[in-house]
Design an enzyme around this catalytic site. Structure first.
Site, mmCIF file in Angstrom:
data_model
loop_
_atom_site.group_PDB
_atom_site.id
_atom_site.type_symbol
_atom_site.label_atom_id
_atom_site.label_comp_id
_atom_site.label_asym_id
_atom_site.label_seq_id
_atom_site.Cartn_x
_atom_site.Cartn_y
_atom_site.Cartn_z
ATOM 1 N N ILE A 1 0.828 -1.215 0.000
ATOM 2 C CA ILE A 1 0.000 0.000 0.000
ATOM 3 C C ILE A 1 0.865 1.270 0.000
ATOM 4 O O ILE A 1 0.482 2.277 -0.580
ATOM 5 C CB ILE A 1 -0.992 -0.020 1.210
ATOM 6 C CG1 ILE A 1 -2.046 1.081 1.105
ATOM 7 C CG2 ILE A 1 -0.298 0.093 2.535
ATOM 8 C CD1 ILE A 1 -3.273 0.694 0.383
ATOM 9 N N VAL B 1 0.167 -2.320 8.258
ATOM 10 C CA VAL B 1 0.028 -1.212 7.310
ATOM 11 C C VAL B 1 0.370 0.118 8.001
ATOM 12 O O VAL B 1 1.100 0.955 7.463
ATOM 13 C CB VAL B 1 -1.424 -1.150 6.785
ATOM 14 C CG1 VAL B 1 -1.697 0.131 6.041
ATOM 15 C CG2 VAL B 1 -1.706 -2.361 5.888
ATOM 16 N N ASP B 2 -0.153 0.289 9.190
ATOM 17 C CA ASP B 2 0.029 1.517 9.950
ATOM 18 C C ASP B 2 1.516 1.810 10.171
ATOM 19 O O ASP B 2 2.001 2.933 9.912
ATOM 20 C CB ASP B 2 -0.696 1.319 11.299
ATOM 21 C CG ASP B 2 -1.010 2.610 12.020
ATOM 22 O OD1 ASP B 2 -0.891 3.677 11.404
ATOM 23 O OD2 ASP B 2 -1.383 2.535 13.205
ATOM 24 N N TYR C 1 -6.149 -7.258 13.661
ATOM 25 C CA TYR C 1 -7.523 -7.244 14.171
ATOM 26 C C TYR C 1 -8.305 -8.531 13.897
ATOM 27 O O TYR C 1 -9.461 -8.661 14.311
ATOM 28 C CB TYR C 1 -8.278 -6.014 13.651
ATOM 29 C CG TYR C 1 -7.935 -4.733 14.409
ATOM 30 C CD1 TYR C 1 -7.013 -4.736 15.457
ATOM 31 C CD2 TYR C 1 -8.532 -3.519 14.089
ATOM 32 C CE1 TYR C 1 -6.696 -3.576 16.167
ATOM 33 C CE2 TYR C 1 -8.231 -2.347 14.780
ATOM 34 C CZ TYR C 1 -7.322 -2.390 15.830
ATOM 35 O OH TYR C 1 -7.033 -1.242 16.522
HETATM 36 N N1 AR6 Z 1 0.525 -3.158 2.139
HETATM 37 C C1 AR6 Z 1 -0.685 -3.729 2.002
HETATM 38 N N2 AR6 Z 1 -1.200 -4.578 2.916
HETATM 39 C C2 AR6 Z 1 -0.450 -4.871 3.998
HETATM 40 C C3 AR6 Z 1 0.829 -4.300 4.216
HETATM 41 C C4 AR6 Z 1 1.319 -3.413 3.223
HETATM 42 N N3 AR6 Z 1 2.522 -2.818 3.336
HETATM 43 N N4 AR6 Z 1 1.305 -4.771 5.407
HETATM 44 C C5 AR6 Z 1 0.360 -5.616 5.916
HETATM 45 N N5 AR6 Z 1 -0.703 -5.668 5.060
HETATM 46 P P1 AR6 Z 1 -3.036 -4.730 9.702
HETATM 47 P P2 AR6 Z 1 -5.673 -4.379 10.975
HETATM 48 C C6 AR6 Z 1 -1.978 -6.418 5.190
HETATM 49 O O1 AR6 Z 1 -2.552 -5.577 10.829
HETATM 50 O O2 AR6 Z 1 -5.926 -5.824 10.986
HETATM 51 C C7 AR6 Z 1 -1.907 -1.903 13.639
HETATM 52 O O3 AR6 Z 1 -1.063 -2.148 14.726
HETATM 53 C C8 AR6 Z 1 -2.045 -7.498 6.245
HETATM 54 O O4 AR6 Z 1 -1.522 -8.717 5.756
HETATM 55 O O5 AR6 Z 1 -2.127 -3.707 9.134
HETATM 56 O O6 AR6 Z 1 -6.769 -3.446 10.552
HETATM 57 C C9 AR6 Z 1 -2.756 -0.665 13.812
HETATM 58 O O7 AR6 Z 1 -2.081 0.338 14.557
HETATM 59 C C10 AR6 Z 1 -3.543 -7.584 6.481
HETATM 60 O O8 AR6 Z 1 -4.154 -8.409 5.486
HETATM 61 O O9 AR6 Z 1 -4.399 -3.929 10.095
HETATM 62 C C11 AR6 Z 1 -3.970 -1.172 14.531
HETATM 63 O O10 AR6 Z 1 -3.750 -1.197 15.932
HETATM 64 C C12 AR6 Z 1 -4.042 -6.162 6.249
HETATM 65 O O11 AR6 Z 1 -2.973 -5.488 5.582
HETATM 66 C C13 AR6 Z 1 -4.119 -2.584 13.995
HETATM 67 O O12 AR6 Z 1 -2.829 -2.979 13.542
HETATM 68 C C14 AR6 Z 1 -4.393 -5.408 7.509
HETATM 69 O O13 AR6 Z 1 -3.500 -5.739 8.552
HETATM 70 C C15 AR6 Z 1 -5.072 -2.649 12.829
HETATM 71 O O14 AR6 Z 1 -5.241 -3.984 12.452
#
Ligand code: AR6
Length: 179
Positions: free
Chosen positions: A18, A40-41, A129
């Protein structure tokens, strides 16, 4: 990569990162405190630099689940980051589907408000999450399709899926929804 047309708009799914997207906005998978975490964050704040957090702190006290706030994108290619808060998945009976749909819808409404024509989403809530991937994909794709049918904007909505498993799941769900 796979694309479908919804009226004059394009809905696209790609496998990738992303933070590398050149759409006008990218969506962050944030938390209610708007304090940078992992996934992602973490990647967005790392690559985007400190400006994003400075702006978040200056403008917002937090963001309830299902809502979204917007900032600039610091050093990223995008112009804006929309910070959306998806639900923490417990058992599916705590309004998780509605809250997840709201996180997408409110991000898209924010995009309209800022005249954003292209936006990239990650699969909100499917990492830390714990939202089951296939269910999350169905909710995400359905809400975006309905939104594009209703508003005919933004012109491009891209889902950026991390890894082959996520990508394949979204591809399969999309195929079933548009066929
Ligand atoms: N680009 C695209 N997708 C990604 C990337 C990337 N660089 N990295 C991971 N993903 P998550 P949530 C995918 O955990 O579940 C954080 O600590 C990953 O494989 O980023 O909404 C925040 O601060 C997964 O499928 O977000 C919140 O506290 C998806 O992105 C919490 O995590 C979302 O994973 C939010 O959790």
């Amino acid at each position: 990569m796979k694309q479908v047309k919804i009226g004059n708009c394009i809905l696209e799914i790609v496998q990738g990162d992303i933070t590398e997207q050149d759409t006008e906005a990218i969506v962050n998978a944030a938390n209610e405190a708007l304090i940078p975490g992992g996934g992602v964050d973490g990647a967005i704040h790392r690559k985007g630099g400190p400006k994003i957090l400075e702006e978040l702190r200056a403008k917002y006290k937090g963001c309830p689940t299902g809502q979204a706030v917007i900032t600039g994108a610091g050093n990223l290619k995008a112009r804006y980051v929309i910070h959306a808060v998806g639900p923490i998945y417990k058992n599916g009976k705590r309004c998780e589907p509605e809250l997840l749909a709201n996180a997408y819808k409110n991000s898209l409404l924010k995009a309209l408000k800022y005249n954003i024509n292209s936006i990239s989403f990650p699969a909100l809530s499917t990492g830390a999450y714990g939202y089951p991937l296939e269910e999350a994909a169905e909710i995400a794709l359905k809400i975006v399709i309905n939104f594009l049918k209703e508003y005919q904007k933004p012109k491009l909505v891209r889902f950026v899926l991390w890894g082959e498993n996520s990508y394949k799941t979204f591809e399969e769900v999309l195929k079933n929804l548009v066929s």
